[in-house]
Design a protein around this motif. Structure first.
Motif, PDB file in Angstrom:
ATOM      1  N   THR A 248       0.822  -1.205   0.000  1.00 14.14           N
ATOM      2  CA  THR A 248       0.000   0.000   0.000  1.00 14.14           C
ATOM      3  C   THR A 248       0.856   1.255   0.000  1.00 14.14           C
ATOM      4  O   THR A 248       1.847   1.354   0.725  1.00 14.14           O
ATOM      5  N   CYS A 286      -3.608   2.657  -1.501  1.00 15.13           N
ATOM      6  CA  CYS A 286      -3.875   1.308  -2.007  1.00 15.13           C
ATOM      7  C   CYS A 286      -2.620   0.771  -2.688  1.00 15.13           C
ATOM      8  O   CYS A 286      -1.610   1.451  -2.784  1.00 15.13           O
ATOM      9  N   HIS A 372      -7.336  -5.408   0.772  1.00 16.29           N
ATOM     10  CA  HIS A 372      -7.352  -3.959   1.022  1.00 16.29           C
ATOM     11  C   HIS A 372      -8.346  -3.580   2.122  1.00 16.29           C
ATOM     12  O   HIS A 372      -8.469  -2.394   2.463  1.00 16.29           O
TER      13      HIS A 372
END
Length: 392
Positions: A248, A286, A372
């Motif tokens: 991320t 992300c 995620h």
């Protein structure tokens, strides 16, 4: 000899796992008034006690042995029939038999324990130095019932062992298969990359229509194989317990990666229209590569299954700490009972003639969403089918 001893120990261990055996032996002693009861493993060479209830200090413990020829269980095994004696010294058949005299017993009963496969396991026995009234239908039926119950439990334990061994073997096979897939996928990436690069170089050669068409075929095929390899590798990693790995970071230009996915797929489907509606107000935290992979799987799915005469709509919105990505296509409504199955591995529903994927794309997409901490949902009406990823 060592192997026989090992098998005998396994049989002792099996009996020790059956809680009902100790209860059966206690009930036998209370019902008959006899002082010693045993489940014995009897083979062509050995008599071994597996479980014992001893109220007369006969002196045999689990694992203890008697010389086979000195026992009446030897005869029970040879003829596969019960032996029952109320009073040995008054019994015409057994008053001169060596076993009652050697062990000082007057009453004796031994019932064969026969397993489901027809093999002789051993005997359920009871003895006592005093006479007992046991040679009657009630006691014999009771012993037969208990012997069958012991055999049932032995079969159950052995079947459980077999199932556990089969499960372990299947798990090992599955692990080896997944390792093979992972290695194969890794090794295929290099040649696929070379093919793709060569195709891109060919596409840059001007005024050669035939070269361009061949290069386009190579490029499209390489792209499809790359996606298949990526999905197989991710599936194999998930099966081996590694899961989908993500890295991320804060992305200011995720729209660039999404646009690149659209361009690549548009090359394979030049006749299709893809409408995009992007609104990126805030940066997104992300793994951009993984989100692009998820988007590629969703868009490829829409191109394959959607109405080929209608445009596909892509919507992406990033603001107020949330990111929402939707892929919408028109076409046949997906029945409600099939929606939940879309994200299962290898699920392909009712594949069309031109749909030859492995059925991993949507599964991998959902795994990326889960990694995620996001949600990927599918809805379908008569007007549209929509896949939506939400990250917050």
């Amino acid at each position: 000899m060592a192997e026989i001893q090992s098998n005998i120990q396994n049989d002792i261990d099996t009996i020790s796992k059956i809680d009902a055996v100790s209860t059966i032996l206690d009930v036998i002693l209370k019902t008959t008034g006899m002082g010693f009861a045993v489940v014995a493993r009897v083979t062509e060479q050995k008599w071994v006690a597996c479980a014992v209830a001893d109220h007369i200090n006969f002196g045999i413990l689990p694992g203890g042995e008697l010389e086979l020829e000195t026992t009446l269980c030897h005869e029970v095994r040879m003829y596969n029939s019960a032996v029952v004696i109320d009073h040995a010294s008054l019994d015409q058949k057994y008053n001169s038999h060596h076993t009652p005299r050697m062990y000082g017993i007057e009453s004796y009963i031994s019932m064969p324990i026969v397993l489901k496969n027809g093999s002789f396991f051993g005997t359920l026995c009871a003895i006592d130095p005093s006479p007992a009234s046991i040679n009657n239908p009630h006691t014999i039926s009771l012993f037969k019932l208990f012997a069958e119950l012991v055999a049932f439990h032995i079969n159950a334990v052995e079947e459980l062992k077999t199932s556990e061994i089969s499960l372990l073997e299947e798990q090992k096979t599955a692990e080896l298969r997944d390792q093979f897939i992972a290695i194969l996928g890794h090794d295929l990436r290099n040649p696929i990359g070379a093919i793709s690069n060569a195709a891109q170089l060919l596409l840059r050669i001007p005024d050669q229509d035939r070269v361009n068409k061949l290069a386009q075929i190579i490029h499209d095929s390489a792209y499809r194989v790359k996606n298949l390899i990526d999905n197989i590798l991710d599936f194999a990693k998930g099966r081996m317990g590694d899961g989908i790995d993500i890295k991320t970071s804060v992305h200011q230009s995720l729209h660039v990666e999404l646009s690149q996915v659209i361009s690549e797929l548009q090359l394979s489907h030049p006749e299709r229209m893809i409408d995009t509606h992007f609104k990126f107000v805030d940066p997104i935290s992300c793994d951009g590569t993984r989100i692009a992979q998820l988007f590629s799987n969703l868009l490829a799915n829409a191109l394959i299954h959607g109405n080929k005469n209608a445009p596909i709509t892509v919507e992406a919105l990033s603001e107020h700490g949330k990111f929402k990505l939707s892929v919408i296509n028109s076409g046949d409504k997906i029945p409600k009972e099939k929606l939940n199955g879309l994200f299962k591995p290898f699920y392909r529903g009712d594949p069309k003639a031109d749909s030859k994927g492995l059925g991993l794309g949507l599964y991998i997409a959902q795994e990326i969403a889960n990694a995620h901490g996001g949600v990927l949902r599918a809805t379908s009406t008569d007007e549209e089918t929509r896949f939506t990823l939400t990250l917050s």
